[in-house]
Scaffold this motif. Sequence first.
Motif, PDB file in Angstrom:
ATOM      1  N   THR A 241     -26.690 -21.724 -11.045  1.00  0.00           N
ATOM      2  CA  THR A 241     -26.510 -21.881  -9.593  1.00  0.00           C
ATOM      3  C   THR A 241     -26.569 -20.554  -8.846  1.00  0.00           C
ATOM      4  O   THR A 241     -26.147 -20.472  -7.703  1.00  0.00           O
ATOM      5  N   GLN A 242     -27.080 -19.530  -9.483  1.00  0.00           N
ATOM      6  CA  GLN A 242     -27.067 -18.227  -8.830  1.00  0.00           C
ATOM      7  C   GLN A 242     -28.051 -18.163  -7.656  1.00  0.00           C
ATOM      8  O   GLN A 242     -27.890 -17.339  -6.765  1.00  0.00           O
ATOM      9  N   GLY A 243     -29.060 -19.042  -7.622  1.00  0.00           N
ATOM     10  CA  GLY A 243     -30.028 -19.011  -6.529  1.00  0.00           C
ATOM     11  C   GLY A 243     -29.411 -19.290  -5.177  1.00  0.00           C
ATOM     12  O   GLY A 243     -29.690 -18.593  -4.189  1.00  0.00           O
ATOM     13  N   MET A 244     -28.532 -20.303  -5.100  1.00  0.00           N
ATOM     14  CA  MET A 244     -27.942 -20.627  -3.792  1.00  0.00           C
ATOM     15  C   MET A 244     -26.965 -19.537  -3.341  1.00  0.00           C
ATOM     16  O   MET A 244     -26.816 -19.277  -2.142  1.00  0.00           O
ATOM     17  N   PHE A 245     -26.327 -18.862  -4.291  1.00  0.00           N
ATOM     18  CA  PHE A 245     -25.448 -17.766  -3.906  1.00  0.00           C
ATOM     19  C   PHE A 245     -26.254 -16.576  -3.395  1.00  0.00           C
ATOM     20  O   PHE A 245     -25.838 -15.890  -2.446  1.00  0.00           O
ATOM     21  N   LEU A 246     -27.413 -16.312  -4.004  1.00  0.00           N
ATOM     22  CA  LEU A 246     -28.267 -15.240  -3.493  1.00  0.00           C
ATOM     23  C   LEU A 246     -28.793 -15.570  -2.108  1.00  0.00           C
ATOM     24  O   LEU A 246     -28.907 -14.702  -1.244  1.00  0.00           O
ATOM     25  N   LEU A 247     -29.125 -16.843  -1.886  1.00  0.00           N
ATOM     26  CA  LEU A 247     -29.587 -17.260  -0.562  1.00  0.00           C
ATOM     27  C   LEU A 247     -28.496 -17.073   0.482  1.00  0.00           C
ATOM     28  O   LEU A 247     -28.748 -16.591   1.593  1.00  0.00           O
ATOM     29  N   LEU A 248     -27.267 -17.431   0.133  1.00  0.00           N
ATOM     30  CA  LEU A 248     -26.164 -17.233   1.066  1.00  0.00           C
ATOM     31  C   LEU A 248     -25.940 -15.748   1.345  1.00  0.00           C
ATOM     32  O   LEU A 248     -25.657 -15.343   2.478  1.00  0.00           O
ATOM     33  N   GLY A 249     -26.098 -14.920   0.314  1.00  0.00           N
ATOM     34  CA  GLY A 249     -25.964 -13.484   0.533  1.00  0.00           C
ATOM     35  C   GLY A 249     -27.023 -12.937   1.458  1.00  0.00           C
ATOM     36  O   GLY A 249     -26.746 -12.067   2.293  1.00  0.00           O
ATOM     37  N   ALA A 250     -28.255 -13.453   1.330  1.00  0.00           N
ATOM     38  CA  ALA A 250     -29.305 -13.032   2.259  1.00  0.00           C
ATOM     39  C   ALA A 250     -28.982 -13.429   3.691  1.00  0.00           C
ATOM     40  O   ALA A 250     -29.241 -12.677   4.637  1.00  0.00           O
ATOM     41  N   GLY A 251     -28.380 -14.614   3.869  1.00  0.00           N
ATOM     42  CA  GLY A 251     -27.972 -15.028   5.209  1.00  0.00           C
ATOM     43  C   GLY A 251     -26.923 -14.116   5.800  1.00  0.00           C
ATOM     44  O   GLY A 251     -26.988 -13.749   6.985  1.00  0.00           O
ATOM     45  N   PHE A 252     -25.944 -13.725   4.984  1.00  0.00           N
ATOM     46  CA  PHE A 252     -24.921 -12.802   5.470  1.00  0.00           C
ATOM     47  C   PHE A 252     -25.528 -11.448   5.813  1.00  0.00           C
ATOM     48  O   PHE A 252     -25.084 -10.771   6.757  1.00  0.00           O
ATOM     49  N   LEU A 253     -26.548 -11.024   5.075  1.00  0.00           N
ATOM     50  CA  LEU A 253     -27.196  -9.760   5.376  1.00  0.00           C
ATOM     51  C   LEU A 253     -27.912  -9.813   6.723  1.00  0.00           C
ATOM     52  O   LEU A 253     -27.800  -8.890   7.541  1.00  0.00           O
ATOM     53  N   LEU A 254     -28.646 -10.899   6.972  1.00  0.00           N
ATOM     54  CA  LEU A 254     -29.299 -11.041   8.281  1.00  0.00           C
ATOM     55  C   LEU A 254     -28.284 -11.157   9.401  1.00  0.00           C
ATOM     56  O   LEU A 254     -28.481 -10.638  10.512  1.00  0.00           O
ATOM     57  N   GLY A 255     -27.166 -11.844   9.154  1.00  0.00           N
ATOM     58  CA  GLY A 255     -26.119 -11.932  10.165  1.00  0.00           C
ATOM     59  C   GLY A 255     -25.530 -10.573  10.496  1.00  0.00           C
ATOM     60  O   GLY A 255     -25.192 -10.296  11.655  1.00  0.00           O
ATOM     61  N   ALA A 256     -25.407  -9.722   9.481  1.00  0.00           N
ATOM     62  CA  ALA A 256     -24.877  -8.378   9.738  1.00  0.00           C
ATOM     63  C   ALA A 256     -25.809  -7.592  10.649  1.00  0.00           C
ATOM     64  O   ALA A 256     -25.363  -6.893  11.576  1.00  0.00           O
ATOM     65  N   PHE A 257     -27.132  -7.704  10.420  1.00  0.00           N
ATOM     66  CA  PHE A 257     -28.074  -7.014  11.283  1.00  0.00           C
ATOM     67  C   PHE A 257     -28.012  -7.566  12.715  1.00  0.00           C
ATOM     68  O   PHE A 257     -28.066  -6.805  13.694  1.00  0.00           O
ATOM     69  N   SER A 258     -27.865  -8.887  12.836  1.00  0.00           N
ATOM     70  CA  SER A 258     -27.770  -9.477  14.173  1.00  0.00           C
ATOM     71  C   SER A 258     -26.500  -9.041  14.888  1.00  0.00           C
ATOM     72  O   SER A 258     -26.506  -8.768  16.094  1.00  0.00           O
ATOM     73  N   LEU A 259     -25.405  -8.942  14.152  1.00  0.00           N
ATOM     74  CA  LEU A 259     -24.138  -8.514  14.752  1.00  0.00           C
ATOM     75  C   LEU A 259     -24.238  -7.076  15.257  1.00  0.00           C
ATOM     76  O   LEU A 259     -23.766  -6.743  16.348  1.00  0.00           O
ATOM     77  N   ILE A 260     -24.855  -6.227  14.470  1.00  0.00           N
ATOM     78  CA  ILE A 260     -25.032  -4.837  14.907  1.00  0.00           C
ATOM     79  C   ILE A 260     -25.904  -4.781  16.163  1.00  0.00           C
ATOM     80  O   ILE A 260     -25.641  -4.019  17.092  1.00  0.00           O
ATOM     81  N   SER A 261     -26.932  -5.626  16.183  1.00  0.00           N
ATOM     82  CA  SER A 261     -27.800  -5.666  17.355  1.00  0.00           C
ATOM     83  C   SER A 261     -27.045  -6.130  18.592  1.00  0.00           C
ATOM     84  O   SER A 261     -27.243  -5.591  19.692  1.00  0.00           O
ATOM     85  N   GLU A 262     -26.180  -7.123  18.433  1.00  0.00           N
ATOM     86  CA  GLU A 262     -25.406  -7.595  19.581  1.00  0.00           C
ATOM     87  C   GLU A 262     -24.391  -6.562  20.042  1.00  0.00           C
ATOM     88  O   GLU A 262     -24.082  -6.462  21.230  1.00  0.00           O
TER      89      GLU A 262
END
Length: 821
Positions: A639-660
């Motif tokens: 099940t490591q694939g879905m955890f990696l996908l969630l981590g990628a989402g958190f990474l994009l969210g971090a970039f969006s938060l910095i942008s905001e």
Amino acid sequence: MSVKPSFLLIICLVVYFSNITSTDASSQTKGLTKRALQKDHEKPQAEKWLDAFFGRTQTFDQVPSLVNLITVITKNFLTGCTSIILYDSVVEEGDGLLLEQLFRIYPTPFVHGQITNNYKIKYPKVLSSTGNTCVSYIMFMADVMKAKDVIGEQSENKVVIVSRSSQWRVYEFLASEVARVFVNLLVIQKSEKILYTGVESSYIQYTHRMYVDGIGSSEPVVINSWKDNNFTRWTNMFPMKMAEGFAGHRFIVGVAHQPPFVIKIVNPDDNTITWDGIELRMLNMLSEQYNFTTDVRESKNVDYYGSGNAVTHDISSKRAQLGIGGVYVTPERFAQVDVSAAHSHDCAAFITLSSTALPRYRAIFGPFHWTVWLCVTLIYLFAIFPLVLSDKQTLAPLLKNPEEIENMFWYVFGTFTNCFTFKGPASWGSSEKVTTRVLVGFYWIFTIITTACYTGSIIAFVTLPITPQTIDTTAQLVKGRYQIGTLDRGGWEYWFANSTDAHTDKLFKTIEYLPNVQAGLRNVTRAFFWSYAFLGSRDELDFIVRTNFTTQSKRNILHISDNCFAPYGVAFLFPLNSIYQSTFNRGILNVVQSGFIQKLKNDVEFDIMRSATGKLLQANVGGKMRLIIQDRALSLDDTQGMFLLLGAGFLLGAFSLISEWLGGCLNFCKRRIRRLSTTSIGSNPRSYDSPTPREKVGSLEYSIHTRMHSFSDGPPTTEVEESVHIVSNGIAQEILIHHQHQQHKIEKEIEEIEDNHCSSAGVDVKDDVNDAKDMNFDEEIDKAFDLEDMLFGEISGTDNEEENEVKEELQFTEGQIAFTN
């Protein structure tokens, strides 16, 4: 000179009268035989006197004939082995120079040594100088009965004895117990037949036939004769011994309980003991082929030495002539006993509990491994923090309202089970922040994948189980942190002490020694907080499990590793230098090559071993006990694939938060362009007496009239102000029309709900709709405020920067109106 002729005359007269006397006596006594002391081939005594008087006593030189005989025997029967030539002082100091001629033409490598008068080797290192290579012995000695004292027992090496003993002494030796220690024996003796002077004597070759009766007696056999550098007939000088068997000889057999090779069966009624097993059945087969009987006796001190060492001790101490008991072929046993050819192959293997299927009431937890559940729980518990931080850009609301954690729990429960969803202005899905939307989006994808894996695994768990994962290698034992146990006797305690394998060395650092196999199986089945594995004989473990365990209890489903930890051969044991070892080896190899050994194993399994249901295999034919096909929980690797996908989402969210935090890339670039711009539209000279009120009341009309009251001081004085006033009034009218349309739509929905629900539920629905109505009012008011802010901006007499921005916006609007006109 006168004496000598007279003396010769007297001698001639004596010979003449003696011949006449013998002739007359023979004619008078025709029925009488010659004296026993004078053989018919002997010379008359008078001729012997004359030969002695005239010096005619020289005999034929037999040394070249003997040297050629030994050379021919060596070339044809002793090649491939190092020869050890031993001789006594008579041969060494003889006039015939036998050794010098023999050593000059001997065809193979050899080592020689001297035999003392006590029949010991003068330099004993001669025997050990060849190491473990094949050797053959050639001995020149006066007394053939002392051969055993010189070289000891020889069951395989070929022995050639050149004896100066009499013919009767050689016969006595070949029939005695001393000669039985030499299996491949050849005795060479010069013929005692008296021949004429100058005639070559022949050399007779003898051997013995062993086990001619039940007590193991031997008898001499004449093989051949050598004369004139040729054999009288060509034959094998070392014929096979005991090829016809042992003539009913009884062998004492030492046994020990080691299933399935030797099985001790105790009758509970009268406590009588019956022995059975693969090796005993094989021994019975060999007894019929080679005509012998057996006397089975249990070895002593089995509990102290272990089965294999107890049998070895009995054989080495000569308490038994043959030993069986599933004995492994190991290097240390070669120094104590002789070992036959291996008839079976066993190996050291680990036994562990196999993975069992979960009960159906635990199916809800079965599809995931505990590591997956832990990671999912941590993610769902701590996911609220990045969501709050991205939406509010601070964690203060979460600290002020801890009940939001409970709301997050129900939000997680709803998304995971697809039971219900959340809507409304306060739900995470209604947030207008890009970061929050990115996080929620990836969060939903993660939840969808997790839910799909969970539901699909539950279906497979209930309907289509898979083969369980078993422990078959030492690497798996190390990874699973298994505690290892083995026997404290029989060699198991030191066989693997000096292993060079890293996994083996790590496992055996904390090994536990147990008194018997039953204790090891008890630890395996009862281990709860840690995993346990027992190291033992694979065939023995399989026999015990299949005869003592059933599959009714899931805790007793055991698995024996498929990979051999250490392979071993199983063989018979004999005393050192046993004379019958080669005969048994031939029989064992015939049994193995003909396939009878597999038949014996199947027969034992069919008659004694039990099936998985506890019944005898002969009553329930169905093969060996097989592991139940069981379920395997999804591990973290699956099940490591879905955890990696969630981590990628958190990474994009971090970039969006910095942008905001930086105000957005577009707004940031606009500010930079405006600040760097050198031209601008003229500022609006209109001033504001008071800031725009921000109160939000329930009535939309009140808010609009309040906004429009700002123009009540007088009519518009300029064309720009008139245009702005017209635009503002048009927007307000559109908002009123849209509000009326939404209100009419909501009223129609209320009527439909009231028609479909009971009156009691209708009251609650009206309340919910009224709340939604108010909520829509607030949204419309917010939109009006945002439009007003865009047109007029925030008026503040204290903030110069915001005032400049408002002026720039008004200038931009006036420019657009002018361009339109």
